[in-house]
Design a protein around this motif. Structure first.
Motif, PDB file in Angstrom:
ATOM      1  N   ASN A   1      82.481 -25.819   7.823  1.00 37.29           N
ATOM      2  CA  ASN A   1      82.195 -26.123   8.401  1.00 37.29           C
ATOM      3  C   ASN A   1      79.882 -25.923   8.127  1.00 37.29           C
ATOM      4  OD1 ASN A   1      83.136 -26.951  10.327  1.00 37.29           O
ATOM      5  ND2 ASN A   1      83.977 -25.737  10.894  1.00 37.29           N
ATOM      6  N   ILE A   2      80.327 -24.986   6.883  1.00 31.48           N
ATOM      7  CA  ILE A   2      79.131 -24.120   6.416  1.00 31.48           C
ATOM      8  C   ILE A   2      77.797 -25.024   5.446  1.00 31.48           C
ATOM      9  CG2 ILE A   2      79.890 -24.230   4.009  1.00 31.48           C
ATOM     10  CD1 ILE A   2      79.138 -21.167   4.384  1.00 31.48           C
ATOM     11  N   ASP A   3      76.947 -24.719   6.436  1.00 33.37           N
ATOM     12  CA  ASP A   3      75.336 -25.700   6.203  1.00 33.37           C
ATOM     13  C   ASP A   3      75.322 -24.860   4.531  1.00 33.37           C
ATOM     14  OD1 ASP A   3      72.835 -26.402   4.741  1.00 33.37           O
ATOM     15  OD2 ASP A   3      72.064 -26.811   7.372  1.00 33.37           O
ATOM     16  N   LEU A   4      75.643 -25.592   3.589  1.00 35.39           N
ATOM     17  CA  LEU A   4      75.318 -24.758   2.245  1.00 35.39           C
ATOM     18  C   LEU A   4      73.709 -24.627   1.655  1.00 35.39           C
ATOM     19  CD1 LEU A   4      78.300 -26.788  -0.139  1.00 35.39           C
ATOM     20  CD2 LEU A   4      77.533 -24.115   0.261  1.00 35.39           C
TER      21      LEU A   4
ATOM     22  N   TYR B   1      76.686 -21.657  -4.157  1.00 39.79           N
ATOM     23  CA  TYR B   1      76.587 -20.933  -3.120  1.00 39.79           C
ATOM     24  C   TYR B   1      77.283 -19.636  -3.568  1.00 39.79           C
ATOM     25  CZ  TYR B   1      78.140 -19.137   1.342  1.00 39.79           C
ATOM     26  OH  TYR B   1      78.762 -18.381   2.444  1.00 39.79           O
ATOM     27  N   LEU B   2      78.204 -20.338  -4.168  1.00 38.44           N
ATOM     28  CA  LEU B   2      79.540 -19.035  -4.058  1.00 38.44           C
ATOM     29  C   LEU B   2      78.721 -18.043  -5.064  1.00 38.44           C
ATOM     30  CD1 LEU B   2      82.619 -20.711  -4.203  1.00 38.44           C
ATOM     31  CD2 LEU B   2      81.951 -18.620  -1.674  1.00 38.44           C
ATOM     32  N   CYS B   3      77.922 -18.454  -6.250  1.00 38.60           N
ATOM     33  CA  CYS B   3      77.909 -17.311  -7.208  1.00 38.60           C
ATOM     34  C   CYS B   3      76.568 -16.751  -6.587  1.00 38.60           C
ATOM     35  CB  CYS B   3      77.536 -18.310  -8.357  1.00 38.60           C
ATOM     36  SG  CYS B   3      76.024 -18.425  -8.492  1.00 38.60           S
TER      37      CYS B   3
END
Ligand code: 13P
Ligand code: SF4
Length: 319
Positions: free
Chosen positions: A12-15, A287-289
């Motif tokens: 559900n995350i809004d990247l 996003y993760l980095c």
């Protein structure tokens, strides 16, 4: 090593929102190459070719550089900014040109040509850069080689096709390291000629990493940004594009009414005209980095100092 923790993202995350807030919190700049996927290009603070990206990296005041491109680009940004954190969404985003020029073999090659000046395409490792007199990109390769006095023997690495193009443009012989880009090498003359027959009024724009047999059919040859400039300027309503199709995103945005015709790879059963390394980066990994501040590019400081001198020489000549 690649990011292996993508499963930890909630669906559900809004990247876009998350990346924007991380960009603010980290005081980060996101730099992206034209071959990145469209969403990444649209999230970036700056999208450019290799030269413009290194110039941006050299002048940024951001504390963190997030490089949506391939390893050698992020490594160059780190060499230019030893005190900043440089993040690459996927460490496996490599480059066949950089991988095809192992430092030990390159050292021997240089030793066999002791009187030659070494001009290296930016698509190479920090080790290769450290052994070079000057770096170039496809935007400035002709100018950089031409900056050496006539009669000065030159060794050009690692792209033999770019080297051959420069050589013929300047009518100047060079010793070429036998490397190539696995993506541009897949464009073949037959496919291109078929497209030219089907689109007789189209202009052809090609990247100089393509083999000579392909380049001989081009109306324009140049870096990704010069291909974009050509697409803007040409009166032709149709453009056959002989480079990685990631560039079509900006090209179509800038030329909504023009028809852009990508050239497929020789084997139509694969997407081999797409750079598999550039495409390792995804919006999730971007996003993760930023969230985890890893993978981070680290370069041994002594090596970085040696690699910086030829990069700076290029930047000086490219102002
Ligand atoms: P440019 O964007 O500098 O033309 O380079 C193309 C390329 O292959 C980058 O890897
Ligand atoms: Fe390297 Fe070719 Fe991919 Fe560019 S397109 S990063 S030169 S493999």
């Amino acid at each position: 090593m690649s990011n292996t923790h993508t499963h930890s993202i909630s669906p559900n995350i809004d990247l876009f929102a998350e990346i924007n807030s991380l960009r603010r919190d980290l005081n980060a700049i996101i730099l992206a190459h034209f071959y990145q996927e469209p969403e990444i290009q649209d999230m970036a603070d700056f999208v450019g070719d290799s030269l413009a990206l290194s110039q941006r990296a050299a002048e940024t005041e951001a504390e963190v550089i997030v490089f949506a491109g391939v390893h050698f680009m992020a490594e160059t940004a780190k060499i230019l900014n030893p005190n900043k954190q440089v993040l690459l969404p996927d460490l496996e985003a490599g480059c066949s040109l950089a991988d095809g020029c192992p430092p030990a073999e390159f050292r021997e090659f240089i030793a066999r040509h002791g009187d030659h000046k070494v001009v290296s395409y930016i698509n190479c490792s920090a080790e290769t850069k450290a052994m070079s007199d000057i770096i170039c990109t496809s935007s400035n390769a002709i100018k950089i080689v031409d900056s050496f006095p006539a009669g000065q023997p030159i060794l050009f690495a690692p792209d033999r096709y770019l080297g051959a193009w420069v050589s013929s443009a300047l009518d100047r012989e060079m010793v070429l390291w036998p490397g190539s880009c696995e993506v541009h090498e897949t464009f073949n003359e037959k496919k291109l000629v078929e497209l030219k027959i089907n689109y007789p009024f189209a202009k052809v724009a090609a990247h100089p990493e393509c083999p000579e047999a392909v380049l001989q059919h081009a109306d324009h040859i140049g870096s990704t940004s010069s291909i974009l400039a050509f697409a803007r300027k040409t009166d032709s309503r149709q453009i056959i594009v002989v480079t990685e199709p990631g560039i079509l995103h900006q090209m179509q945005k800038e030329n909504p009414s023009k028809e852009l015709i990508p050239v497929p790879g020789a084997d139509e059963t694969c997407n081999c005209n797409e750079c598999p390394y550039m495409k390792k980066n995804t919006l999730e990994k971007l996003y993760l980095c930023m969230r985890d501040r890893t993978p981070e590019i680290l370069v041994d400081p002594e090596l970085a100092a040696k690699a910086l001198a030829p990069i700076n020489r290029m930047l000086e000549l490219s102002r």
